[in-house]
Design an enzyme around this catalytic site. Structure first.
Site, short mmCIF file in Angstrom:
data_model
loop_
_atom_site.label_atom_id
_atom_site.label_comp_id
_atom_site.label_asym_id
_atom_site.label_seq_id
_atom_site.Cartn_x
_atom_site.Cartn_y
_atom_site.Cartn_z
N TYR A 43 0.85 -1.19 0.00
CA TYR A 43 0.00 0.00 0.00
C TYR A 43 0.88 1.24 0.00
O TYR A 43 1.87 1.32 0.76
CB TYR A 43 -0.91 0.02 1.24
N GLU A 99 -3.29 7.63 -4.33
CA GLU A 99 -3.28 6.34 -3.63
C GLU A 99 -3.00 5.21 -4.60
O GLU A 99 -3.69 5.09 -5.63
CB GLU A 99 -4.64 6.10 -2.96
#
Ligand code: ADP
Ligand code: MG
Length: 400
Positions: A119, A207
């Site tokens: 992530y 993101e």
């Protein structure tokens, strides 16, 4: 402003970030045509909607057994079958809300051999007032659960905006993500690249979930979600071009034309308030009395009668709205202007739901007189508490 995954990837690729070959399509025929041009043997068919959680999402029309909004395909024929099933149907994910979003575009992408899913995001860290990287080795579709259950697996690294991103920063990220060898080398290139894109394009969020380490040891941006700071869009006409208004709420589009600070919500009590703080407090107190606001709306300080009329029309156009609460504390905003706007709007569009009005402050007597003389069926309230109680009661009576 948000953009689609494929647009975000194209943008990041233009800065030099590694992404897979892929193409956005709008029809089954296009899906077939373009899938043939990809190397295979693995393809991925990805719904393009402005919401995450697509992999675990459900198509409302297809029943519980159907696959989600991101699908692997092992042949061009499978790409075609999946495209046919997905296009035009409504995908519901954790981020779309219960209404879901219609899938009108697909991204057909080359499948990757994934070793690890990581992530990575960049956002503005309010605590330090700086852009910050947030990274975790536990990337993929369950990052929300990681954040909740094992927050120690998430690392935050604020970046000094004056110095910019340094090699030492990039090395810290490599360590946090346990990247070694080729992946670590790729990281030293990729992290500053993403930081550059984030700052140059005035993003509010970038993101990448997942960022992957492939079986061959290289990094790749496998998913990308980008939001831009609306206040900076004037200097990025290239970004404004990417806007897909079919993804935006019609009421919010209308509100933006009138320069109104409006956010559509899921409840049934429409709110018209002046001042963002008072608007938040009004929403809170509606919830306190057991109901849900249908919107956030700050008509602002110097709103004209026309602006108030537009605002009232947007509220009444929302079919979920079963009651309206007008809460004005007139400082710069004058109560008589609000009253005139409300009366003008009701004359135009009618009033089919209970309306509670609480006016206080500048020109309050004129405001009240305008409302009284209008002959409208208005429930007057003295203070915020009284107003919230009255509108919640009126709406729940309406239901019985
Ligand atoms: P979302 O976050 O909306 O669910 P993602 O793009 O992250 O959508 O895709 C969900 C999952 O699908 C990823 O975590 C990954 O495991 C898999 N996936 C996505 N794109 C690819 C690809 N090009 N090759 C292989 N697997 C993929
Ligand atoms: Mg994702």
């Amino acid at each position: 402003m948000n953009i689609h995954e494929y647009q975000a990837k194209r943008l990041l690729h233009s800065y030099g970030a590694p992404v897979a070959p892929g193409v956005a399509v709008y029809s089954v025929e296009q899906a077939e045509e373009w899938a043939r041009k990809l190397p295979g043997p693995l393809y991925v068919v990805k719904s393009q909607i402005h919401a995450g959680g697509r992999g675990k999402g459900k198509f409302k029309e297809l029943g519980d057994d159907a696959k989600g909004g991101v699908r692997l395909a092992h042949s061009v024929e499978e790409v075609v079958d999946n495209a046919r099933e997905m296009l035009g149907n409504t995908l519901e994910t954790k981020q779309t809300g219960p209404a879901g979003k219609q899938v009108n575009r697909l991204y057909i992408e080359d499948g990757a051999d994934i070793d690890r899913e990581l992530y990575l995001s960049i956002l503005i860290d309010r605590a330090t007032g700086r852009p910050a990287f947030v990274v975790s080795t536990e990337g993929g579709m369950d990052i929300e659960a990681v954040a909740e259950e094992t927050p120690d697996k998430i690392t935050t690294l604020p970046i000094d905006p004056v110095k910019g991103m340094t090699e030492a920063d990039a090395k810290k990220l490599n360590r946090a993500l346990k990247l070694t060898k080729q992946a670590a080398k790729d990281g030293l290139d990729l992290f500053p690249t993403l930081y550059k894109a984030f700052t140059e394009k005035d993003m509010s969020l970038l993101e990448v979930n997942p960022l992957i380490v492939m079986k061959d040891g290289r990094l790749r941006v496998l998913d990308a979600k980008v939001s831009f700071d609306g206040n900076a869009l004037f200097r990025h006409p290239d970004i404004v071009e990417l806007r897909d208004i079919s993804e935006e709420d019609e009421k919010e589009i209308e509100a933006s034309k009138h320069d109104l600070a409006y956010v559509a919500l899921d409840g049934n009590i429409g709110c018209m308030v002046n001042g963002a703080g008072l608007a938040m407090a009004t929403m809170d107190i509606i919830k306190l009395y057991g109901a849900e606001p249908a919107n956030f709306l700050d008509v602002g300080g110097g709103a004209s009668k026309e602006k108030v009329t537009a605002a009232f029309k947007i509220i009444t156009a929302d079919r979920n709205v079963k009651g309206i609460l007008v809460n004005i504390f007139g400082g710069i905003m004058r109560c008589d202007v609000i009253a005139e706007g409300v009366v003008a709007a009701v004359k135009e569009v009618g009033l089919k739901v209970p309306l509670v009005v609480r006016l206080e402050g500048t020109n309050v007597d004129q405001g009240k007189a305008i409302l009284n003389d209008s002959g409208l069926d208005i429930i007057a309230a003295d203070d915020l508490d009284d107003a919230a109680k009255k509108i919640v009661a009126a709406v729940s009576e309406g239901k019985e």
